[in-house]
Design an enzyme around this catalytic site. Structure first.
Site, PDB file in Angstrom:
ATOM      1  N   HIS A 127      32.109 -44.490   5.733  1.00 27.07           N
ATOM      2  CA  HIS A 127      31.723 -43.580   6.091  1.00 27.07           C
ATOM      3  C   HIS A 127      31.484 -42.631   7.360  1.00 27.07           C
ATOM      4  O   HIS A 127      31.502 -43.266   8.457  1.00 27.07           O
ATOM      5  CB  HIS A 127      29.730 -43.488   6.679  1.00 27.07           C
ATOM      6  N   HIS A 169      21.451 -45.677  10.786  1.00 26.86           N
ATOM      7  CA  HIS A 169      21.736 -46.712  11.717  1.00 26.86           C
ATOM      8  C   HIS A 169      21.908 -45.898  12.935  1.00 26.86           C
ATOM      9  O   HIS A 169      22.785 -44.779  13.301  1.00 26.86           O
ATOM     10  CB  HIS A 169      22.163 -47.624  12.350  1.00 26.86           C
ATOM     11  N   GLU A 201      33.366 -53.995   5.510  1.00 24.88           N
ATOM     12  CA  GLU A 201      31.971 -54.022   5.773  1.00 24.88           C
ATOM     13  C   GLU A 201      30.499 -54.492   5.306  1.00 24.88           C
ATOM     14  O   GLU A 201      29.500 -54.514   5.943  1.00 24.88           O
ATOM     15  CB  GLU A 201      32.051 -52.164   6.816  1.00 24.88           C
ATOM     16  N   CYS A 232      17.493 -50.636  10.705  1.00 26.56           N
ATOM     17  CA  CYS A 232      15.863 -50.364   9.147  1.00 26.56           C
ATOM     18  C   CYS A 232      14.503 -49.976   9.965  1.00 26.56           C
ATOM     19  O   CYS A 232      13.577 -49.317   9.914  1.00 26.56           O
ATOM     20  CB  CYS A 232      15.981 -51.316   8.150  1.00 26.56           C
ATOM     21  N   GLN A 289      33.482 -55.083  13.286  1.00 22.16           N
ATOM     22  CA  GLN A 289      35.674 -54.477  12.384  1.00 22.16           C
ATOM     23  C   GLN A 289      36.799 -54.643  13.510  1.00 22.16           C
ATOM     24  O   GLN A 289      37.286 -55.502  12.459  1.00 22.16           O
ATOM     25  CB  GLN A 289      35.115 -53.201  12.252  1.00 22.16           C
ATOM     26  N   HIS A 303      19.834 -51.029  -0.132  1.00 22.08           N
ATOM     27  CA  HIS A 303      21.136 -50.169  -0.957  1.00 22.08           C
ATOM     28  C   HIS A 303      21.590 -49.141  -1.708  1.00 22.08           C
ATOM     29  O   HIS A 303      21.134 -48.079  -1.493  1.00 22.08           O
ATOM     30  CB  HIS A 303      21.913 -51.386  -0.715  1.00 22.08           C
ATOM     31  N   LYS A 360      26.353 -59.174  12.639  1.00 23.85           N
ATOM     32  CA  LYS A 360      26.246 -57.792  11.961  1.00 23.85           C
ATOM     33  C   LYS A 360      25.032 -57.102  10.821  1.00 23.85           C
ATOM     34  O   LYS A 360      24.165 -56.436  10.916  1.00 23.85           O
ATOM     35  CB  LYS A 360      27.650 -57.377  11.190  1.00 23.85           C
ATOM     36  N   ASP A 419      34.797 -49.991   3.025  1.00 20.85           N
ATOM     37  CA  ASP A 419      33.402 -50.165   3.675  1.00 20.85           C
ATOM     38  C   ASP A 419      33.287 -50.062   1.927  1.00 20.85           C
ATOM     39  O   ASP A 419      33.351 -48.975   1.357  1.00 20.85           O
ATOM     40  CB  ASP A 419      32.444 -49.405   3.911  1.00 20.85           C
ATOM     41  N   SER A 477      28.192 -38.649   2.778  1.00 21.27           N
ATOM     42  CA  SER A 477      27.667 -39.243   4.089  1.00 21.27           C
ATOM     43  C   SER A 477      28.714 -38.693   5.343  1.00 21.27           C
ATOM     44  O   SER A 477      28.475 -39.508   6.326  1.00 21.27           O
ATOM     45  CB  SER A 477      28.302 -40.882   3.777  1.00 21.27           C
ATOM     46  N   SER A 535      36.112 -41.124   4.427  1.00 21.40           N
ATOM     47  CA  SER A 535      35.145 -41.582   3.943  1.00 21.40           C
ATOM     48  C   SER A 535      34.713 -42.308   2.867  1.00 21.40           C
ATOM     49  O   SER A 535      35.437 -42.601   2.096  1.00 21.40           O
ATOM     50  CB  SER A 535      34.122 -40.689   3.509  1.00 21.40           C
ATOM     51  N   ASN A 579      30.418 -58.318   7.096  1.00 18.62           N
ATOM     52  CA  ASN A 579      29.050 -58.072   6.704  1.00 18.62           C
ATOM     53  C   ASN A 579      27.932 -59.164   6.776  1.00 18.62           C
ATOM     54  O   ASN A 579      27.479 -59.180   7.450  1.00 18.62           O
ATOM     55  CB  ASN A 579      29.555 -57.938   4.810  1.00 18.62           C
ATOM     56  N   ASP A 600      22.047 -54.474  11.426  1.00 16.50           N
ATOM     57  CA  ASP A 600      21.858 -53.635  10.660  1.00 16.50           C
ATOM     58  C   ASP A 600      21.225 -53.750   9.297  1.00 16.50           C
ATOM     59  O   ASP A 600      19.798 -52.606   9.865  1.00 16.50           O
ATOM     60  CB  ASP A 600      22.834 -53.458   9.228  1.00 16.50           C
ATOM     61  N   ASN A 601      20.748 -55.141   9.489  1.00 21.74           N
ATOM     62  CA  ASN A 601      19.220 -54.797   8.247  1.00 21.74           C
ATOM     63  C   ASN A 601      17.968 -55.229   9.114  1.00 21.74           C
ATOM     64  O   ASN A 601      17.486 -53.536   8.607  1.00 21.74           O
ATOM     65  CB  ASN A 601      19.342 -56.371   8.082  1.00 21.74           C
ATOM     66  N   SER A 647      28.222 -53.735  14.653  1.00 23.51           N
ATOM     67  CA  SER A 647      28.610 -54.185  13.545  1.00 23.51           C
ATOM     68  C   SER A 647      30.689 -53.511  13.236  1.00 23.51           C
ATOM     69  O   SER A 647      30.982 -53.976  13.057  1.00 23.51           O
ATOM     70  CB  SER A 647      28.456 -53.009  12.297  1.00 23.51           C
TER      71      SER A 647
END
Lengths: 430, 479
Positions: free
Chosen positions: B54, B400, B202, B241, B412, B347, B232, B140, B82, B77, B227, B236-237, B408
């Site tokens: 993205h 995010h 990712e 969120c 990487q 997702h 990460k 990703d 995105s 991307s 991931n 992220d999660n 994240s």
């Protein structure tokens, strides 16, 4: 001392407990910075010189620190219990051993003795009676106006620390029955915050956990009443993982509960859902047989309100086919005809005091500090007040908060002259 | 195939993009620390990284970190919608260039690509000047990896197959591109597959593809599964969120969340973050679960756990966070409260049956504003659907926040360095980052938050059997 009084040890359980009690009083004292600060001031100023203060309070270590503070301020002190179960006998013994403090309190006395003790704290028959009173629930003021009108004329004023007591006093005042001015110490913003919300919020859960031993996480807890106590109890239970349901009669309080994310419903709806019920309404007959009949097996009933009238214990007895007392300390099991058991804590009396240690000393420090400041103010100003229920003067409330903040090491800002001018002006906008 | 220096929507957006990049840099302490730490050693010198991820402001900070570590970078991307066009423009212009004299990297990305354009962009990012191939992929979702693998596979087979009857439109587009490529530059993807040292992936979807290829024996280079780094996925999660769900609901609807009944379907990491933030706003949060462990966690956290069927008429806000499909059906929506809000943060867009909703006879869709639709049922009641059932935190808000992406993306960068510099330790296969690097990523974010970490004494470390400098937990530790 009050004349003609029998030996100071006659009305307490065991004078031998004095040393243990004294240690606990000193331990509490360390967590009571407001009373400690006031003690220094009162010892120098002696605001109560020549006066007698009669107090009807839960006889706990924190109350003892207050009694010693009043004594340091020059007062003769007489203390009766404000609840037949809440007296800590070691504390009573320690106080009784001090000079100038008369104690009338024994844990577990019956109703008749309870009121006798209050009457005795008001002075023996024919005695002059107190100059000032501190009450907790209104039983002492009530006794003064009914059984002990003989000592009523001398009383200049008093202080009441609980919401329940203030409600009673307001009804008395409305009927013109109140003979002296009373400061409603339950009603200050600072007290509501610290005592009701934070103090009760913590100690009711403490009492519940000690008496029941349950894990709160995952339990459905019904809190009846979302006043300043109910808020604290509900938030505290939720923070331990309970799912909290609220019942209310006041739409404003109910809306606050809803906006804080609690489910609000009627007690009739909540009855079959709850695993724990805590009453904190200040009202009577909140949980009745109608509700008990529909509760889950093993539901726990506890009361956080001042009096034991919120859970209808008599109806529970009538409903039960068998009662197993003290399945744990302060827990009685009531078996219903269909085999369900309801578990009543502390006989339906105020659970944080009976099954735990009441408020932590920090909370009582603030409550008693406000009352001590109010009494000091009354000692000089009672004559200017009508025989009615009066609020605590706001500067006393602020002074108490200021002293506690200083003890906690929190510094606050002071308004600048420019800010004061801005706040005072209606002409200045953006 | 000719290469262009870059292709973005509007190069004049570069200034705006640069301002946002500078703001994001402050919120991405992990990446900025990595730049400082490796400024001298330049561990990615010689790396030719093709990125498919993205093209956002946060990704721009990642790209410029890779460059700061010595890498050359080309970018596309990984989603047609995105790209943030100002971010793409700023990356093309670079910190030292101007729109008239761009000095950034070749980036091929704009918001609203067609599928043809999307795969053209991916191919551009994989096509290096002078006939060189990339030697690293940062992926990703796995599209860049897929393109190289399929290209090499068809080159070996001698031809690109014709699409089957039931192949998707997207698959036809991919086959067309590869067919042209095979005609134009035969052997290009075989060479790329040989040149590429490895890929760092990712996201869950891409990781699935990699494990499938590894299992089938078709994976042509090693892969690091970024991931599943703790720093990460958990961040992220859960934290991402937790931040962006309420942000999306607020931006989309502006309803007061306090006092509402909110249903969160799924109490995994995403659901846990969602429930916490909704409760923090004063909602009464109810959970649905199929997993008894997660359900018990929800109950112990004080939430009511029940079925969607049971609670449906009471709910004001529905959020799906299951990773599964067919969670909220058209029938459910037809029975919801008037003006109930329905959104998904899982997702994929199959948690809410949007096709079924649109197919209800007599239903009307009123677009309130972008990503907010009011659906009017024949009986007159309406529901508000956010982001057409797609990720509402991305559709209605900005996904995010930078701090989460810093975690994240620092993973990487660690993974890129790991494969590029220690290839011998990574025979073909799929790996997660070693725990000490996961811990390092966390460590790099502590200072910015004012965290004072306690240091184990040698005696304490020995007592629990770990090195003083970590790693501190066994690989199976769940955090």
């Amino acid at each position: 001392m009050h004349g003609g009084r029998p030996s100071p040890h006659e009305y307490i359980a065991d004078p031998g407990l004095a040393e243990v009690g004294d240690r606990r009083i000193r331990y509490s004292e360390r967590s009571m910075p407001l009373l400690t600060a006031l003690s220094r001031r009162f010892s120098a100023d002696r605001p109560f010189d020549g006066m007698t203060v009669a107090a009807c309070l839960h006889v706990t270590a924190e109350t003892a620190v207050l009694a010693r503070l009043l004594r340091a301020g020059g007062a003769q002190v007489a203390l009766a219990a404000s609840n037949p179960l809440s007296t800590q006998d070691d504390v009573a013994a320690a106080l009784a051993a001090s000079d100038g403090v008369a104690v009338f309190a024994r844990a577990g006395v019956d109703r008749r003795t309870y009121y006798e003790h209050i009457s005795l704290a008001l002075g023996a028959d024919g005695a002059q009676g107190p100059d000032l009173v501190i009450d907790d629930g209104g039983d002492m003021v009530n006794t003064l106006h009914t059984e002990r009108v003989d000592v009523l004329p001398r009383v200049r004023g008093g202080c009441e620390g609980t919401t329940t007591g203030v409600l009673r006093l307001r009804r008395m005042a409305a009927e013109g029955a109140l003979a002296f001015p009373v400061i409603a110490a339950s009603d200050t913003p600072v007290k509501r915050l610290v005592d009701n919300t934070h103090g009760t919020g913590q100690s009711v859960i403490d009492g519940l956990l000690r008496a029941s031993g349950i894990l709160l996480a995952g339990k459905v807890v019904v809190v009846a009443g979302f006043g300043s106590c109910g808020v604290g109890i509900a938030e505290s239970a939720r923070s331990l993982g309970a799912r909290v349901l609220i019942t209310e009669v006041d739409p404003v309080r109910a809306l606050d509960a809803v906006l804080r994310g609690f489910r609000v419903l009627t007690l009739a709806e909540a009855a079959p859902l709850g695993e724990v019920f805590i009453t904190a309404t200040g009202s009577a007959e909140v949980i009745t047989a109608e509700h008990m009949a529909r509760m889950r097996d093993g539901a726990i009933l506890a009361n956080a309100g001042h009096f034991d009238v919120e859970i209808d214990v008599r109806e529970l007895h009538a409903l039960a086919v068998a009662v197993q007392p003290d399945v744990r300390p302060h827990m009685d099991a009531f078996e219903l005809p269909d085999g369900r058991r309801l578990l009543l804590l502390a006989e339906g009396r105020v659970v944080n005091l009976v099954a735990a240690d009441g408020h932590p000393p920090e909370v009582m420090d603030l409550v008693f500090g406000i009352e001590a400041l109010a009494l000091e103010w009354l000692a000089g100003n009672a004559g200017k007040l009508s025989p009615d229920v009066h609020p605590v003067p706001p500067d006393i409330d602020a002074e108490a908060a200021r002293l506690v903040l200083a003890a906690l090491g929190a510094e606050i800002d002071t308004l600048t002259p420019a800010q004061r001018a801005y706040l005072a002006s209606w002409q200045l906008g953006s | 195939m000719s290469t262009e220096p870059y292709k973005v929507a509007d190069i004049s957006l570069a200034d705006f993009g640069r301002k946002e990049i500078q703001l994001a840099e402050h919120e991405m302490p992990g990446l900025m620390s990595v730049r400082a730490e490796y400024a001298e050693s330049q561990p990615l010198r010689g790396a030719r990284i093709t990125g498919s991820l993205h093209m956002t402001i946060q990704t721009a900070v990642l790209i410029e970190t890779l460059i700061a570590l010595g890498a050359q970078v080309r970018w596309a991307s990984c989603n047609i919608f995105s790209t943030q066009d100002h971010a793409a423009a700023a990356v093309a212009v670079g910190p030292d260039g101007t729109p008239d004299d761009p000095k950034g990297i070749p980036v091929f990305a704009w918001k609203g690509e067609t599928l043809e354009e999307y795969w053209w962009c991916t191919e551009q990012a994989l096509t290096w000047p002078g006939g060189e191939a990339p030697n690293m992929i940062l992926d990703d979702g796995g599209d860049a990896t897929l393109f190289v693998h399929k290209g090499a596979e068809y080159e070996a087979a001698g031809a690109v197959p014709s699409p089957a009857e039931d192949d998707s439109e997207e698959w036809r587009v991919i086959l067309d591109r590869l067919r042209n490529s095979l005609a134009d530059t035969p052997g290009k993807w075989t060479k790329a597959a040989q040149t590429i040292k490895g890929v760092t992936e990712e996201t869950t979807t891409g990781v699935h593809r990699l494990y499938d290829m590894a299992k089938a024996g078709t994976l042509k280079f090693p892969a690091i599964n970024v991931n599943d780094s703790v720093t990460k996925s958990k961040f992220d999660n859960k934290y991402g969120c937790r931040h962006s769900l309420v942000d999306g609901i607020n931006r989309g609807t502006d309803v007061l969340i306090g006092g509402k009944v909110a249903l969160v379907c799924g109490y995994g990491d995403v659901g846990k973050g969602c429930a916490e933030s909704l409760r923090g706003q004063g909602a009464r949060v109810i959970i649905t679960e199929i997993d008894p462990i997660c359900a018990l966690q929800a109950a112990m956290d004080g939430y009511q756990v029940t079925t969607l069927e049971d609670i449906l008429p009471q709910v004001d806000i529905f959020v799906t966070a299951t990773g599964n499909k067919d969670i909220i059906t058209a029938d459910h929506m037809s029975r919801m409260k008037h003006q109930a809000i329905v959104g998904n943060i899982g997702h994929f867009d199959n948690e809410i049956d949007m096709a079924g909703l649109a197919a209800i006879p007599g239903i009307k869709r009123i677009n309130v504003k972008p990503q907010v639709d009011e659906w009017v049922f024949p009986d007159g009641h309406t529901i508000i659907v956010l982001s057409e059932g797609r990720l509402l935190n991305l559709g209605n808000a900005t996904g995010h926040p930078s701090f989460v992406m810093s975690n994240s993306f620092t993973n990487q960068v660690m993974a890129q360095i790991e494969i590029f510099t220690k290839l011998e330790q990574y025979p073909i296969g799929v790996y997660t980052l070693p725990k000490h690097l996961d811990e390092k990523v966390a460590r790099l974010h502590l200072d910015a938050l004012g965290v004072n970490l306690t240091v184990l004494s040698k005696e304490q470390a020995d007592y629990i059997g770990v090195p003083v400098e970590g790693p501190y937990k066994p690989d199976h530790y769940r955090y």
